[in-house]
Design a protein around this motif. Structure first.
Motif, PDB file in Angstrom:
ATOM      1  N   ILE A 137     -23.046   3.411 125.967  1.00 24.98           N
ATOM      2  CA  ILE A 137     -21.827   3.655 126.264  1.00 24.98           C
ATOM      3  C   ILE A 137     -21.157   4.946 126.179  1.00 24.98           C
ATOM      4  O   ILE A 137     -20.927   4.840 124.432  1.00 24.98           O
ATOM      5  CB  ILE A 137     -20.665   1.954 126.266  1.00 24.98           C
ATOM      6  N   ASP A 138     -20.671   5.824 126.618  1.00 22.69           N
ATOM      7  CA  ASP A 138     -19.886   7.238 126.343  1.00 22.69           C
ATOM      8  C   ASP A 138     -18.472   6.512 125.998  1.00 22.69           C
ATOM      9  O   ASP A 138     -17.900   6.157 126.667  1.00 22.69           O
ATOM     10  CB  ASP A 138     -19.782   8.127 127.346  1.00 22.69           C
ATOM     11  N   ALA A 139     -18.248   6.337 124.605  1.00 22.93           N
ATOM     12  CA  ALA A 139     -17.252   6.667 123.900  1.00 22.93           C
ATOM     13  C   ALA A 139     -15.925   7.132 123.470  1.00 22.93           C
ATOM     14  O   ALA A 139     -14.798   6.843 123.179  1.00 22.93           O
ATOM     15  CB  ALA A 139     -17.051   5.055 122.570  1.00 22.93           C
ATOM     16  N   ILE A 176     -17.978  -4.356 126.591  1.00 25.25           N
ATOM     17  CA  ILE A 176     -16.646  -3.730 126.947  1.00 25.25           C
ATOM     18  C   ILE A 176     -16.796  -4.139 128.337  1.00 25.25           C
ATOM     19  O   ILE A 176     -18.387  -3.697 129.306  1.00 25.25           O
ATOM     20  CB  ILE A 176     -16.842  -1.932 127.332  1.00 25.25           C
ATOM     21  N   THR A 177     -15.654  -4.211 129.214  1.00 24.28           N
ATOM     22  CA  THR A 177     -15.866  -4.905 130.627  1.00 24.28           C
ATOM     23  C   THR A 177     -15.635  -3.629 131.467  1.00 24.28           C
ATOM     24  O   THR A 177     -14.492  -2.326 130.327  1.00 24.28           O
ATOM     25  CB  THR A 177     -14.778  -5.838 131.015  1.00 24.28           C
ATOM     26  N   GLY A 178     -16.354  -3.624 133.059  1.00 18.97           N
ATOM     27  CA  GLY A 178     -15.483  -2.471 134.042  1.00 18.97           C
ATOM     28  C   GLY A 178     -16.015  -1.939 133.513  1.00 18.97           C
ATOM     29  O   GLY A 178     -15.661   0.210 134.454  1.00 18.97           O
ATOM     30  N   VAL A 179     -16.680  -1.474 132.412  1.00 19.11           N
ATOM     31  CA  VAL A 179     -18.132  -0.230 132.161  1.00 19.11           C
ATOM     32  C   VAL A 179     -19.484  -0.306 132.782  1.00 19.11           C
ATOM     33  O   VAL A 179     -19.934  -0.753 132.730  1.00 19.11           O
ATOM     34  CB  VAL A 179     -17.928   0.631 131.691  1.00 19.11           C
ATOM     35  N   MET A 190     -12.821   5.822 127.745  1.00 20.83           N
ATOM     36  CA  MET A 190     -13.920   5.732 128.687  1.00 20.83           C
ATOM     37  C   MET A 190     -13.607   5.471 130.117  1.00 20.83           C
ATOM     38  O   MET A 190     -14.103   5.512 130.748  1.00 20.83           O
ATOM     39  CB  MET A 190     -14.217   3.942 128.359  1.00 20.83           C
ATOM     40  N   TYR A 201     -15.836   7.326 132.923  1.00 23.37           N
ATOM     41  CA  TYR A 201     -16.417   6.355 133.668  1.00 23.37           C
ATOM     42  C   TYR A 201     -14.951   6.018 135.498  1.00 23.37           C
ATOM     43  O   TYR A 201     -15.456   5.153 135.787  1.00 23.37           O
ATOM     44  CB  TYR A 201     -16.740   4.818 133.149  1.00 23.37           C
ATOM     45  N   THR A 238     -12.548   4.185 135.542  1.00 22.74           N
ATOM     46  CA  THR A 238     -12.335   2.637 135.365  1.00 22.74           C
ATOM     47  C   THR A 238     -11.425   2.027 134.452  1.00 22.74           C
ATOM     48  O   THR A 238     -10.159   2.779 133.872  1.00 22.74           O
ATOM     49  CB  THR A 238     -13.627   1.787 134.996  1.00 22.74           C
ATOM     50  N   ARG A 239     -10.549   0.733 134.671  1.00 23.19           N
ATOM     51  CA  ARG A 239      -9.908   0.698 134.055  1.00 23.19           C
ATOM     52  C   ARG A 239     -10.835  -0.491 132.879  1.00 23.19           C
ATOM     53  O   ARG A 239     -11.755  -1.662 133.586  1.00 23.19           O
ATOM     54  CB  ARG A 239      -9.249  -0.553 134.538  1.00 23.19           C
ATOM     55  N   SER A 240     -11.184   0.025 131.771  1.00 19.21           N
ATOM     56  CA  SER A 240     -12.316  -0.374 130.570  1.00 19.21           C
ATOM     57  C   SER A 240     -11.711  -2.031 130.133  1.00 19.21           C
ATOM     58  O   SER A 240     -10.031  -1.905 129.673  1.00 19.21           O
ATOM     59  CB  SER A 240     -13.138   0.318 129.917  1.00 19.21           C
TER      60      SER A 240
END
Lengths: 222, 222
Positions: free
Chosen positions: A183-185, A216-219, B204, B208, B210-212
């Motif tokens: 994941i791109d952080a 990580i959730t949601g990504v 993030m 993305y 989103t809501r991570s």
């Protein structure tokens, strides 16, 4: 299909370096373990090759390992970090340099993140301005990397950096560990947040007698 | 079955405070929103009650809200944090005080963790030594809390603190958000790692769209 890289692992005789070297080699990347002592590096390489049942890993001095690679993983202790990076500055220039170094302290109350103005990854970037520094692989447990060959599919590799192309290469490389793109952080400076998070994971490992990891959730990546 | 608490949310008119107040109320805990302006707090309480179709939330001044509660959530901005905590020191003493405060900076390159020797949670503990300070709920996105009433079952609430009993109460309270007990993330000083991790999540979210959120792998809590 991901590209094949020749990867030098500086600090490849330590548990995190050994574990990541094993996973990179398992994914088909030739790996050169670096150490101050080429003989010790070769011994560790032989240990990994025995497990791989292949000759994908070799050992060399740090300088020779870095010189022969197109991607370098720094998996060295924080203690002595600046001196080691400086000593390799010539070889590191222009390469993709992944830092998974965690500047942690330990005392009777357990692990904690050191109070620092810059992360290990930022220090490397400052000492070797021409390097393409990326922070990644801080949170995968050394034993989880080594004990099985199953992809750690429930975990995510968080990748930070200011060179978008280098970051994307390392995101692809993360698949060797988790079976999926990292994941791109964000920017390299966020390594200040990623590195010491490892103190929290070690603390949970002790509390729950486990090997914890981060997801990580949601990504959704690639 | 978890115990019912009266919970004061200081900073309950901001998005994180509002979202957590909503979830606590939804789980059956009476909530008192605190604000400098009791009228504004009551307006926000009315907004949450309308969504709840119940009268579980009331509004008051910060001091009155804290005085009437057995658990206090500090959901205030970092800017002005020390002054606000100091002004409530008398009411906060001996209570379980949850800090979800994130000391972040923002500039053209996005969010980042401020360079601090102590976290917001540690600052609260230093300013109010008799408070039972716990760090938690830093990473759940305000909009995820507010937009649905579904438990955020894929996420984990990481809870740190030096008072084991208070920490355990807050681990139970986390079920109001995730449907499960929060994870013991270690000593209060690890809030230095938990708080600024939010900068990575915000980064993030932008990257993305989103809501991570954060999940921990390999840990099983009650």
């Amino acid at each position: 299909m991901n590209q094949i890289h020749t990867i030098a692992v500086v600090g490849g005789t330590g548990p995190q370096g050994r574990g990541l070297a094993y996973r990179f080699a398992l994914a088909g990347h030739p790996v050169i373990l670096g150490s101050r002592d080429a003989g010790r590096a070769q011994e560790k390489a032989d240990e990994i090759n025995a497990k791989l049942e292949a000759e994908t890993v070799s050992g060399a001095t740090n300088a020779d390992a870095v010189g022969a690679a197109d991607i370098v993983l720094l998996a060295v202790p924080w203690d002595g970090h600046a001196d080691l990076v400086s000593s390799l500055a010539g070889q590191l220039a222009d390469k993709i340099v992944i830092s998974c170094v965690n500047p942690l302290g330990f005392d009777a109350d357990g692990p904690y993140g050191l109070v620092l103005e810059e992360s290990a990854a930022q220090e490397t970037q400052r000492l070797v301005p021409q390097a393409r520094v990326v922070g990644a692989f801080h949170h995968v447990a050394a034993l989880s990397l080594w004990k099985t060959q199953d992809a750690l599919t429930h975990e995510d590799v968080l990748v930070c950096g200011d060179d978008d192309e280098a970051k994307s290469v390392v995101q692809d490389l993360a698949a060797a560990v988790t079976g999926k793109r990292g994941i791109d952080a964000g920017r390299l400076r966020l390594a200040r947040q990623l590195e010491p998070l490892t103190a929290v994971l070690i603390s949970m490992n002790k509390r729950y007698k486990t090997r914890s990891g981060v997801a990580i959730t949601g990504v959704q990546e690639g």
